[in-house]
Write an enzyme that holds these catalytic residues in place. Sequence first.
Site, PDB file in Angstrom:
ATOM      1  N   GLN A 169       0.840  -1.171   0.057  1.00 51.23           N
ATOM      2  CA  GLN A 169      -0.055   0.070   0.038  1.00 51.23           C
ATOM      3  C   GLN A 169       0.829   1.241  -0.082  1.00 51.23           C
ATOM      4  OE1 GLN A 169      -2.721  -0.294   3.223  1.00 51.23           O
ATOM      5  NE2 GLN A 169      -3.554  -2.386   2.518  1.00 51.23           N
ATOM      6  N   THR A 170       0.438   2.242  -0.666  1.00 49.93           N
ATOM      7  CA  THR A 170       1.254   3.581  -0.721  1.00 49.93           C
ATOM      8  C   THR A 170       1.757   4.062   0.684  1.00 49.93           C
ATOM      9  OG1 THR A 170      -0.767   4.198  -2.250  1.00 49.93           O
ATOM     10  CG2 THR A 170       0.885   5.908  -1.917  1.00 49.93           C
TER      11      THR A 170
END
Lengths: 184, 185
Positions: free
Chosen positions: B70-71
């Site tokens: 995830q970012t």
Amino acid sequence: MYTPDEVLKFKKPTEGFCCSLSDNKYGIEFLEFEIRDYDTSKSVFKISKSDAPDLSKLSLEATNGGSSVEDLVRTVRYKLPKEFLKFKTVRTLLKFCVGPGEVPSFRMIERHYYKGELLRNYDFTFGFCIPSSTNTWEAVYDMPVNSQEQVDDMIGSPNEHTSDTFYFVGDKLIMHNKAYFQYV
Amino acid sequence: MGLLTVIKKVKAKEKEIRLLMVGLDNAGKTTIVKNLCGEDVSKTSPTLGFEIKTLAHNGYKLNIWDVGGQTTLRSYWRNYYEQTEGLIWVIDSTDVRRLEDCKRELHKLLVEERLAGATLLIFANKQDVSGAQSQEDLLKALELDKMGERHWRIVSCSGVTGEGVGKGLDWVVEDIAARIYMFNN
């Protein structure tokens, strides 16, 4: 305070615990631990945070037994089926979460003793843990090949197989747990 | 053979290989690792940290670090580069919309000094899903033409069916073993 190098020189189980519960400044919490036979995937032990005994019960026991609550929450008594002693390979799974801060270098050293003598040592470095992360570590171990005589001896000596597990962040001891094993 | 013999066996230096598995979220990293370990791949949830698997493979002890994609987690990947011998980059071959993100993140890793010596395996995952890009098309999109001396390979696979997964792992382990353990045997 003990360092990893010192702990690695321990030749027998420690008397009591080497740090206090409040030394865990990183909010590291164990969520799940499971032991399985690698060949059949059969689970022989599983504990998750949700079935941990609640503290009120523990304090009652503590009053009766004379040991402190602090000690009781850090002691695990494993009751493993005796076929465990014949497993060739074992898979363990540990799941833990960490608090809102970074954990720079997380390491576990676990020393196993039988009748007070060092049996084996596990040393694993997790390294960095991401803030507020949930992490798992699944390991596969080859098990000792035990003769029937040794198996019988271990079955007949409950709680003589013990372990001390030390958790470090950097060189600083932050957690110490003890375990007692019996085979039934 | 007694307990003491066993201690020696455990102490004997095992040949360890550290593999780092990264890629965008939902690329299928955890599913691939589960498949490699012969586990149920039907239920996998987003990895919100790392998942380490240590397993024996062709005489080597592999430590596979599967780190969430995830970012918010990507900026932490750099904490896992040290001592990494093999880098496994996983692509969701059906995610055409994010190919540009995928390319950018991969190129960031390729210029990392601490990963300069690492063997690179690219898994073109989800080949069992319709609409999956071929590995040739993915290569073109990722612009991997300036790889220099790096040992690398792209392998089409499916973490769900297991197709190609073992082949990719075999290659990356052999390549690393040949580099690192050549003189120790």
